[in-house]
Design a protein around this motif. Structure first.
Motif, PDB file in Angstrom:
ATOM      1  N   LEU A  30      65.147  96.894  51.009  1.00 53.04           N
ATOM      2  CA  LEU A  30      64.200  96.675  49.909  1.00 53.04           C
ATOM      3  C   LEU A  30      63.656  95.247  49.917  1.00 53.04           C
ATOM      4  CD1 LEU A  30      66.032  98.649  47.078  1.00 53.04           C
ATOM      5  CD2 LEU A  30      63.812  99.245  48.113  1.00 53.04           C
ATOM      6  N   VAL A  33      60.463  95.129  51.703  1.00 43.40           N
ATOM      7  CA  VAL A  33      59.345  95.582  50.878  1.00 43.40           C
ATOM      8  C   VAL A  33      58.889  94.440  49.973  1.00 43.40           C
ATOM      9  CG1 VAL A  33      58.551  97.257  49.158  1.00 43.40           C
ATOM     10  CG2 VAL A  33      60.160  97.977  50.951  1.00 43.40           C
ATOM     11  N   ARG A  34      59.861  93.758  49.351  1.00 41.32           N
ATOM     12  CA  ARG A  34      59.523  92.615  48.489  1.00 41.32           C
ATOM     13  C   ARG A  34      58.728  91.563  49.255  1.00 41.32           C
ATOM     14  NH1 ARG A  34      64.285  89.355  48.025  1.00 41.32           N
ATOM     15  NH2 ARG A  34      63.428  88.652  49.989  1.00 41.32           N
ATOM     16  N   VAL A  37      55.204  92.721  49.830  1.00 44.47           N
ATOM     17  CA  VAL A  37      54.421  92.629  48.594  1.00 44.47           C
ATOM     18  C   VAL A  37      54.009  91.178  48.355  1.00 44.47           C
ATOM     19  CG1 VAL A  37      54.557  92.834  46.067  1.00 44.47           C
ATOM     20  CG2 VAL A  37      55.358  94.715  47.525  1.00 44.47           C
ATOM     21  N   LEU A  55      51.084  95.614  44.941  1.00 47.26           N
ATOM     22  CA  LEU A  55      51.999  96.718  45.205  1.00 47.26           C
ATOM     23  C   LEU A  55      51.173  97.994  45.229  1.00 47.26           C
ATOM     24  CD1 LEU A  55      55.508  97.189  43.829  1.00 47.26           C
ATOM     25  CD2 LEU A  55      53.946  99.124  43.797  1.00 47.26           C
ATOM     26  N   ASP A  59      53.939 100.911  49.377  1.00 47.58           N
ATOM     27  CA  ASP A  59      55.107 100.105  48.991  1.00 47.58           C
ATOM     28  C   ASP A  59      56.069 100.949  48.147  1.00 47.58           C
ATOM     29  OD1 ASP A  59      54.111  97.686  50.185  1.00 47.58           O
ATOM     30  OD2 ASP A  59      52.821  97.421  48.437  1.00 47.58           O
ATOM     31  N   CYS A  63      59.984 102.166  49.007  1.00 44.18           N
ATOM     32  CA  CYS A  63      61.130 102.048  48.080  1.00 44.18           C
ATOM     33  C   CYS A  63      61.807 103.391  47.886  1.00 44.18           C
ATOM     34  CB  CYS A  63      60.668 101.481  46.740  1.00 44.18           C
ATOM     35  SG  CYS A  63      60.124  99.760  46.825  1.00 44.18           S
ATOM     36  N   ILE A  88      60.986  93.048  43.459  1.00 41.52           N
ATOM     37  CA  ILE A  88      59.703  93.626  43.898  1.00 41.52           C
ATOM     38  C   ILE A  88      58.754  93.674  42.711  1.00 41.52           C
ATOM     39  CG2 ILE A  88      58.577  95.731  44.724  1.00 41.52           C
ATOM     40  CD1 ILE A  88      61.213  96.245  46.352  1.00 41.52           C
TER      41      ILE A  88
END
Length: 195
Positions: A30, A33-34, A37, A55, A59, A63, A88
């Motif tokens: 994760l 992903v953060r 973003v 986001l 995205d 997650c 996130i």
């Protein structure tokens, strides 16, 4: 494939093919992903136009894919995973995901809160699914949720630019039901967060 992408690929491979994995692995996935973003770059944004601090649906899909992978499917959402989702949430100043991430965040946090309080929770694929109403499985009484967990959620939500309406409403309901508890005095005004 960059070293960064290889690392994410290894994490994804582990959580999607292993029968069971440490939930810290999903929290680390994760984090990719953060970072995507935040910067608009990286393995989770590869092959598409992605603006920093934005986001989008992809995205949110990353997650969901990470949180519902085979290796963690029967484990409750961990605090590390929930904290990664809050990170996130804080990183994204623009949302173009049709509300999917906010729904996922609320369900994941409540899944963690219920499990950390010793309550049974449905498998992640059920609890986090877009068509599953959070009210169908979430605890309805504040007395069922650990005070420490409620305080942790309050600390995560305090001072955020944009509140998660679904999570704010759920926690406001729990805090309202707990008005007689000393904890209620230390919680932020959830009705303000839910607006």
């Amino acid at each position: 494939m960059s070293a960064l992408a290889g690392s994410l690929a290894d994490l994804i491979d582990t959580i999607e093919t292993s029968p069971v994995a440490d939930r810290d692995i999903t929290a680390r996935a994760l984090a990719y992903v953060r970072d995507g973003v935040l910067t608009g770059e990286g393995p989770t944004t590869a092959g598409r136009v992605h603006f920093s601090r934005s986001l989008d649906r992809d995205d949110a899909a990353w997650c969901e894919r990470i949180l519902t992978a085979t290796a963690v499917a029967r484990q409750p959402v961990s605090r590390a995973e929930a904290e990664a989702l809050f990170q996130i949430d804080a990183a994204a100043t623009e949302r173009v995901d049709n509300g999917r991430f906010d729904d996922l965040l609320a369900k994941a946090v409540v899944h963690h809160a219920a499990a950390a309080s010793g309550l049974p929770v449905p498998p992640r694929a059920v609890a986090l699914a877009p068509d599953t109403a959070i009210e169908s499985w979430a605890p309805a009484r504040a007395a069922d949720i650990s005070v420490d967990v409620l305080e942790w959620i309050a600390a995560q939500m305090r001072g955020k630019r944009h509140g998660n309406r679904k999570l704010g409403a759920m926690v406001a309901g729990l805090a309202g039901a707990a008005a007689a508890l000393p904890l209620a005095q230390s919680l932020p005004a959830f009705t303000d967060l839910a607006l």
